[in-house]
Scaffold this motif. Structure first.
Motif, PDB file in Angstrom:
ATOM      1  N   GLN A  53      48.055  39.861  34.740  1.00  0.00           N
ATOM      2  CA  GLN A  53      48.266  39.281  33.230  1.00  0.00           C
ATOM      3  C   GLN A  53      49.776  39.222  33.012  1.00  0.00           C
ATOM      4  O   GLN A  53      50.066  38.695  31.882  1.00  0.00           O
ATOM      5  CB  GLN A  53      47.506  40.130  32.368  1.00  0.00           C
ATOM      6  CG  GLN A  53      46.076  40.147  32.587  1.00  0.00           C
ATOM      7  CD  GLN A  53      45.175  40.939  31.760  1.00  0.00           C
ATOM      8  OE1 GLN A  53      44.989  42.237  31.783  1.00  0.00           O
ATOM      9  NE2 GLN A  53      44.690  40.258  30.501  1.00  0.00           N
ATOM     10  N   CYS A  94      39.439  39.873  26.141  1.00  0.00           N
ATOM     11  CA  CYS A  94      40.373  39.904  27.139  1.00  0.00           C
ATOM     12  C   CYS A  94      41.627  39.247  26.781  1.00  0.00           C
ATOM     13  O   CYS A  94      41.647  38.335  26.145  1.00  0.00           O
ATOM     14  CB  CYS A  94      40.196  38.993  28.531  1.00  0.00           C
ATOM     15  SG  CYS A  94      41.341  38.839  29.734  1.00  0.00           S
ATOM     16  N   LEU A  95      42.874  40.070  26.858  1.00  0.00           N
ATOM     17  CA  LEU A  95      43.917  39.510  26.258  1.00  0.00           C
ATOM     18  C   LEU A  95      44.492  38.247  26.988  1.00  0.00           C
ATOM     19  O   LEU A  95      45.413  37.591  26.586  1.00  0.00           O
ATOM     20  CB  LEU A  95      45.155  40.631  26.665  1.00  0.00           C
ATOM     21  CG  LEU A  95      44.934  42.071  26.079  1.00  0.00           C
ATOM     22  CD1 LEU A  95      46.136  43.086  26.474  1.00  0.00           C
ATOM     23  CD2 LEU A  95      44.883  42.151  24.434  1.00  0.00           C
ATOM     24  N   HIS A 136      36.238  45.389  34.217  1.00  0.00           N
ATOM     25  CA  HIS A 136      37.034  44.202  33.722  1.00  0.00           C
ATOM     26  C   HIS A 136      38.374  44.089  34.541  1.00  0.00           C
ATOM     27  O   HIS A 136      38.718  43.071  34.801  1.00  0.00           O
ATOM     28  CB  HIS A 136      37.150  44.364  32.277  1.00  0.00           C
ATOM     29  CG  HIS A 136      38.026  43.297  31.597  1.00  0.00           C
ATOM     30  ND1 HIS A 136      37.471  42.559  30.455  1.00  0.00           N
ATOM     31  CD2 HIS A 136      39.319  42.816  31.481  1.00  0.00           C
ATOM     32  CE1 HIS A 136      38.171  41.507  30.209  1.00  0.00           C
ATOM     33  NE2 HIS A 136      39.344  41.855  30.939  1.00  0.00           N
ATOM     34  N   HIS A 140      39.938  41.190  37.244  1.00  0.00           N
ATOM     35  CA  HIS A 140      41.264  40.978  37.130  1.00  0.00           C
ATOM     36  C   HIS A 140      41.922  40.775  38.559  1.00  0.00           C
ATOM     37  O   HIS A 140      42.390  39.675  39.060  1.00  0.00           O
ATOM     38  CB  HIS A 140      42.320  41.468  36.511  1.00  0.00           C
ATOM     39  CG  HIS A 140      42.040  40.940  34.769  1.00  0.00           C
ATOM     40  ND1 HIS A 140      42.207  39.572  34.521  1.00  0.00           N
ATOM     41  CD2 HIS A 140      41.641  41.540  33.634  1.00  0.00           C
ATOM     42  CE1 HIS A 140      42.193  39.298  33.073  1.00  0.00           C
ATOM     43  NE2 HIS A 140      41.879  40.647  32.681  1.00  0.00           N
TER      44      HIS A 140
END
Ligand code: NI
Length: 170
Positions: A53, A94-95, A136, A140
């Motif tokens: 991310q 989710c960001l 989560h 990722h």
């Protein structure tokens, strides 16, 4: 403590499984990297952030679900799910997909093993939101987003919402 840009749905780095971290190689950069990850996660009001991310393909994530309103920071290096049981269905976001939420079924209890910021192994069983965050963030690191786990029909609907939301993403 720079706040980094968070990569968004559709960017390649979010779809690529991350290679394991060689702790000794990463160690010199790790304190600075973690400072930036915590700052970026907190600025975005998230409860977790994975390396892809911020554009890095490393099996590294941070989580703070603030149990009882208090900070409880977890650093996950090369995390593995040892066991998972039960189920829970709750709204997930989710960001990397800002402004979009969907109900998703996850395991209720998950036992995880990882290395901490000092390279020491730890194990923990998480329930509820922590169990969800473990699943989560580890997703990722495997190149998966939560929307990839939605049932087909629901996924199509959410992808439509994402298409519209994308116009406003930074
Ligand atoms: Ni996420």
């Amino acid at each position: 403590m720079p706040i980094l840009r968070i990569t968004k749905h559709g960017e390649r780095v979010l779809k690529t499984p991350c290679p394991r971290v060689r702790y000794d190689e990463l160690a010199p950069e790790l304190p600075g990297l973690l400072r930036d990850m915590w700052a970026t996660m907190n600025a975005a009001r998230g409860v977790g952030l994975a390396a892809p991310q911020i554009g890095l393909d490393l099996r590294l994530a941070v989580i703070d679900v603030r149990p009882q309103g208090k900070s409880s920071r977890l650093v996950l290096i090369n995390p593995e799910i040892l066991s998972a049981d039960g189920d829970q269905t709750d709204e997930e976001g989710c960001l990397s997909i800002p402004g979009v939420y969907a109900k998703l079924k996850r395991a209720a209890r998950v036992r995880v093993r990882a290395l901490d910021a000092d390279g020491k192994p730890w194990e923990m069983t998480g329930e509820g939101l922590l169990a969800r965050a473990f699943q989560h963030e580890i997703d990722h690191l495997d190149g998966k987003l939560y929307v990839d786990r939605l049932p087909f029909e629901q996924r199509l609907k959410v992808l439509d919402v994402i298409k519209d939301a994308k116009v406003h993403w930074p």
